[in-house]
Design a protein around this motif. Structure first.
Motif, PDB file in Angstrom:
ATOM      1  N   HIS A 188       4.560   1.115   7.958  1.00  0.00           N
ATOM      2  CA  HIS A 188       5.516   0.947   6.854  1.00  0.00           C
ATOM      3  C   HIS A 188       4.783   0.894   5.509  1.00  0.00           C
ATOM      4  N   ILE A 189       3.718   0.109   5.464  1.00  0.00           N
ATOM      5  CA  ILE A 189       2.940   0.012   4.216  1.00  0.00           C
ATOM      6  C   ILE A 189       2.327   1.361   3.862  1.00  0.00           C
ATOM      7  N   ALA A 190       1.814   2.075   4.860  1.00  0.00           N
ATOM      8  CA  ALA A 190       1.224   3.389   4.617  1.00  0.00           C
ATOM      9  C   ALA A 190       2.278   4.360   4.089  1.00  0.00           C
ATOM     10  N   SER A 191       3.486   4.293   4.669  1.00  0.00           N
ATOM     11  CA  SER A 191       4.548   5.200   4.194  1.00  0.00           C
ATOM     12  C   SER A 191       4.975   4.813   2.776  1.00  0.00           C
ATOM     13  N   GLU A 192       5.025   3.500   2.482  1.00  0.00           N
ATOM     14  CA  GLU A 192       5.369   3.048   1.127  1.00  0.00           C
ATOM     15  C   GLU A 192       4.306   3.502   0.124  1.00  0.00           C
ATOM     16  N   ILE A 193       3.045   3.424   0.517  1.00  0.00           N
ATOM     17  CA  ILE A 193       1.952   3.862  -0.367  1.00  0.00           C
ATOM     18  C   ILE A 193       2.051   5.356  -0.618  1.00  0.00           C
ATOM     19  N   SER A 194       2.303   6.129   0.454  1.00  0.00           N
ATOM     20  CA  SER A 194       2.398   7.590   0.264  1.00  0.00           C
ATOM     21  C   SER A 194       3.624   7.943  -0.571  1.00  0.00           C
ATOM     22  N   ALA A 195       4.739   7.217  -0.352  1.00  0.00           N
ATOM     23  CA  ALA A 195       5.933   7.463  -1.170  1.00  0.00           C
ATOM     24  C   ALA A 195       5.659   7.094  -2.622  1.00  0.00           C
TER      25      ALA A 195
END
Length: 172
Positions: A51-58
């Motif tokens: 989730h954090i990785a997807s938030e960072i990429s977003a």
């Protein structure tokens, strides 16, 4: 169960049966924790990491998009400035052109008025000269008739001429 007691050193007494039992219970507890607690916690941690990785990429994608939009805005602003400068320049040129046209029209109108005034002055002059000629002619005729009517001596003629000159002077 096997119970064995070891005596180690002065006053220390170890019960190996309790140790083995506690070790087995600890291993069972460790296996249960691993199965029921550690697995779900690790899954939660992995989900949280994803989730954090997807938030960072977003967030990075949004940041890149914001940079792109900011660059587009700068480019549009630059183009708008160039267009406004072009409009100002064309307005200045148009203003100068209109100014020159107005000056030219005013000069031609002034020249026309000047020529018209010269013509009018010439006509007035001609009329004045014609009127003066008519007056001189009529005065000459009047003098001639008076001279003929009277036969005068030289003194009387001189006086008569002076009187007519005074009359002409007062008539003006």
């Amino acid at each position: 169960m096997l119970t064995s007691n070891l005596v180690v050193g002065a006053g220390l007494h170890l019960n190996t049966g309790d140790i083995v039992f506690q070790l087995v219970i600890f291993l069972i507890l460790l296996a249960l924790l691993r199965k029921y607690a550690l697995g779900p916690v690790m899954n939660m941690m992995k989900q949280r990491e994803e989730h954090i990785a997807s938030e960072i990429s977003a967030s990075e994608a949004k940041h890149a998009e914001a940079k792109k939009l900011a660059e587009e805005q700068r480019e549009l602003l630059k183009q708008a400035r160039l267009e406004s400068q072009g409009l100002v320049e064309s307005a200045k040129k148009l203003g100068e052109k209109q100014k020159e046209e107005i000056i030219q029209v005013a000069r031609s109108e002034a020249e026309r008025l000047k020529q018209s005034a010269f013509k009018e002055i010439a006509q007035e002059k001609e009329q004045a000269v014609a009127a003066l000629r008519e007056q001189v002619a009529s005065l000459s005729i009047l003098i001639a008739t008076k001279v003929i009517e009277k036969e005068l001596n030289e003194k009387e003629q001189e006086k008569l001429i002076q009187d007519y000159i005074k009359e002409v002077g007062e008539g003006r």
